[in-house]
Design a protein around this motif. Structure first.
Motif, PDB file in Angstrom:
ATOM      1  N   ASP A   1       8.581  -4.492  -9.431  1.00 15.49           N
ATOM      2  CA  ASP A   1       8.178  -5.378 -10.519  1.00 15.49           C
ATOM      3  C   ASP A   1       6.668  -5.608 -10.474  1.00 15.49           C
ATOM      4  OD1 ASP A   1       7.628  -7.627  -8.733  1.00 15.49           O
ATOM      5  OD2 ASP A   1       9.785  -7.903  -8.620  1.00 15.49           O
ATOM      6  N   ALA A   2       6.151  -6.199 -11.523  1.00 18.52           N
ATOM      7  CA  ALA A   2       4.697  -6.374 -11.660  1.00 18.52           C
ATOM      8  C   ALA A   2       4.122  -7.303 -10.596  1.00 18.52           C
ATOM      9  CB  ALA A   2       4.377  -6.907 -13.060  1.00 18.52           C
ATOM     10  N   ALA A   3       4.826  -8.387 -10.288  1.00 18.68           N
ATOM     11  CA  ALA A   3       4.309  -9.336  -9.297  1.00 18.68           C
ATOM     12  C   ALA A   3       4.166  -8.680  -7.926  1.00 18.68           C
ATOM     13  CB  ALA A   3       5.222 -10.561  -9.211  1.00 18.68           C
ATOM     14  N   ASP A   4       5.175  -7.929  -7.517  1.00 18.82           N
ATOM     15  CA  ASP A   4       5.107  -7.241  -6.228  1.00 18.82           C
ATOM     16  C   ASP A   4       4.024  -6.160  -6.265  1.00 18.82           C
ATOM     17  OD1 ASP A   4       5.732  -6.567  -3.595  1.00 18.82           O
ATOM     18  OD2 ASP A   4       7.377  -5.248  -4.172  1.00 18.82           O
ATOM     19  N   ALA A   5       3.893  -5.472  -7.383  1.00 17.02           N
ATOM     20  CA  ALA A   5       2.860  -4.443  -7.513  1.00 17.02           C
ATOM     21  C   ALA A   5       1.473  -5.039  -7.311  1.00 17.02           C
ATOM     22  CB  ALA A   5       2.951  -3.769  -8.876  1.00 17.02           C
ATOM     23  N   LEU A   6       1.200  -6.166  -7.955  1.00 12.29           N
ATOM     24  CA  LEU A   6      -0.110  -6.804  -7.806  1.00 12.29           C
ATOM     25  C   LEU A   6      -0.350  -7.250  -6.366  1.00 12.29           C
ATOM     26  CD1 LEU A   6      -0.247  -8.878 -11.097  1.00 12.29           C
ATOM     27  CD2 LEU A   6      -1.666  -6.904 -10.490  1.00 12.29           C
ATOM     28  N   ALA A   7       0.681  -7.778  -5.723  1.00 11.00           N
ATOM     29  CA  ALA A   7       0.543  -8.192  -4.325  1.00 11.00           C
ATOM     30  C   ALA A   7       0.243  -6.990  -3.432  1.00 11.00           C
ATOM     31  CB  ALA A   7       1.812  -8.895  -3.865  1.00 11.00           C
ATOM     32  N   GLN A   8       0.932  -5.886  -3.686  1.00 11.71           N
ATOM     33  CA  GLN A   8       0.724  -4.701  -2.853  1.00 11.71           C
ATOM     34  C   GLN A   8      -0.619  -4.031  -3.120  1.00 11.71           C
ATOM     35  OE1 GLN A   8       3.804  -2.064  -1.663  1.00 11.71           O
ATOM     36  NE2 GLN A   8       5.390  -3.388  -2.528  1.00 11.71           N
ATOM     37  N   VAL A   9      -1.101  -4.098  -4.341  1.00  6.31           N
ATOM     38  CA  VAL A   9      -2.449  -3.578  -4.618  1.00  6.31           C
ATOM     39  C   VAL A   9      -3.465  -4.346  -3.783  1.00  6.31           C
ATOM     40  CG1 VAL A   9      -4.270  -3.464  -6.370  1.00  6.31           C
ATOM     41  CG2 VAL A   9      -1.987  -2.609  -6.904  1.00  6.31           C
ATOM     42  N   GLY A  10      -3.322  -5.667  -3.736  1.00  8.31           N
ATOM     43  CA  GLY A  10      -4.223  -6.478  -2.926  1.00  8.31           C
ATOM     44  C   GLY A  10      -4.099  -6.197  -1.441  1.00  8.31           C
ATOM     45  N   ARG A  11      -2.899  -5.946  -0.987  1.00 10.84           N
ATOM     46  CA  ARG A  11      -2.628  -5.723   0.433  1.00 10.84           C
ATOM     47  C   ARG A  11      -3.042  -4.335   0.898  1.00 10.84           C
ATOM     48  NH1 ARG A  11       3.001  -5.968   0.622  1.00 10.84           N
ATOM     49  NH2 ARG A  11       2.698  -8.031  -0.234  1.00 10.84           N
ATOM     50  N   HIS A  12      -2.754  -3.304   0.090  1.00 10.16           N
ATOM     51  CA  HIS A  12      -2.939  -1.914   0.534  1.00 10.16           C
ATOM     52  C   HIS A  12      -4.168  -1.223  -0.032  1.00 10.16           C
ATOM     53  CE1 HIS A  12       0.960  -2.057   2.430  1.00 10.16           C
ATOM     54  NE2 HIS A  12       1.553  -2.366   1.287  1.00 10.16           N
ATOM     55  N   ALA A  13      -4.770  -1.760  -1.076  1.00 10.33           N
ATOM     56  CA  ALA A  13      -5.932  -1.136  -1.732  1.00 10.33           C
ATOM     57  C   ALA A  13      -5.719   0.366  -1.964  1.00 10.33           C
ATOM     58  CB  ALA A  13      -7.196  -1.378  -0.910  1.00 10.33           C
ATOM     59  N   PRO A  14      -4.677   0.719  -2.741  1.00  9.83           N
ATOM     60  CA  PRO A  14      -4.404   2.142  -2.974  1.00  9.83           C
ATOM     61  C   PRO A  14      -5.481   2.795  -3.839  1.00  9.83           C
ATOM     62  CG  PRO A  14      -3.031   0.809  -4.395  1.00  9.83           C
ATOM     63  CD  PRO A  14      -3.750  -0.140  -3.479  1.00  9.83           C
ATOM     64  N   ASP A  15      -5.606   4.094  -3.690  1.00  7.06           N
ATOM     65  CA  ASP A  15      -6.516   4.876  -4.530  1.00  7.06           C
ATOM     66  C   ASP A  15      -5.885   5.163  -5.885  1.00  7.06           C
ATOM     67  OD1 ASP A  15      -8.558   5.296  -2.463  1.00  7.06           O
ATOM     68  OD2 ASP A  15      -7.017   6.526  -1.502  1.00  7.06           O
ATOM     69  N   VAL A  16      -4.547   5.310  -5.896  1.00  5.64           N
ATOM     70  CA  VAL A  16      -3.791   5.645  -7.099  1.00  5.64           C
ATOM     71  C   VAL A  16      -2.566   4.736  -7.172  1.00  5.64           C
ATOM     72  CG1 VAL A  16      -2.433   7.442  -8.252  1.00  5.64           C
ATOM     73  CG2 VAL A  16      -4.515   8.058  -7.031  1.00  5.64           C
ATOM     74  N   VAL A  17      -2.277   4.216  -8.361  1.00  4.54           N
ATOM     75  CA  VAL A  17      -1.050   3.444  -8.588  1.00  4.54           C
ATOM     76  C   VAL A  17      -0.284   4.138  -9.710  1.00  4.54           C
ATOM     77  CG1 VAL A  17      -0.074   1.205  -9.196  1.00  4.54           C
ATOM     78  CG2 VAL A  17      -2.221   1.313  -7.910  1.00  4.54           C
ATOM     79  N   LEU A  18       0.910   4.610  -9.391  1.00  2.00           N
ATOM     80  CA  LEU A  18       1.778   5.232 -10.391  1.00  2.00           C
ATOM     81  C   LEU A  18       2.633   4.122 -10.992  1.00  2.00           C
ATOM     82  CD1 LEU A  18       2.850   8.418  -8.400  1.00  2.00           C
ATOM     83  CD2 LEU A  18       1.002   8.172 -10.070  1.00  2.00           C
TER      84      LEU A  18
END
Length: 65
Positions: free
Chosen positions: A34-51
């Motif tokens: 879901d979007a909330a978890d995605a935003l949290a994980q972007v902050g946590r992992h700093a991915p180069d690419v988000v599918l």
């Protein structure tokens, strides 16, 4: 390259995982349903690419982007 997979359907996430496994230079840093978890994980992992899936239960992939 660090990749985050975001899709509300587990089979879709599994398929993306399988497709990405063939590339040695990619590391899947996380998955979100879901979007909330995605935003949290972007902050946590700093991915180069988000599918991103477009339709998520609590928003859209465009909201996350």
């Amino acid at each position: 390259m660090r990749v985050l997979i975001v899709d509300d359907e587990a089979p879709a996430r599994a398929r993306l995982r399988r497709l990405l496994a063939a590339s040695a230079d990619l590391t899947i840093v996380g998955e979100a349903a879901d979007a909330a978890d995605a935003l949290a994980q972007v902050g946590r992992h700093a991915p180069d690419v988000v599918l991103l899936d477009i339709h998520l239960p609590d928003g859209s992939g465009l909201d996350v982007a």
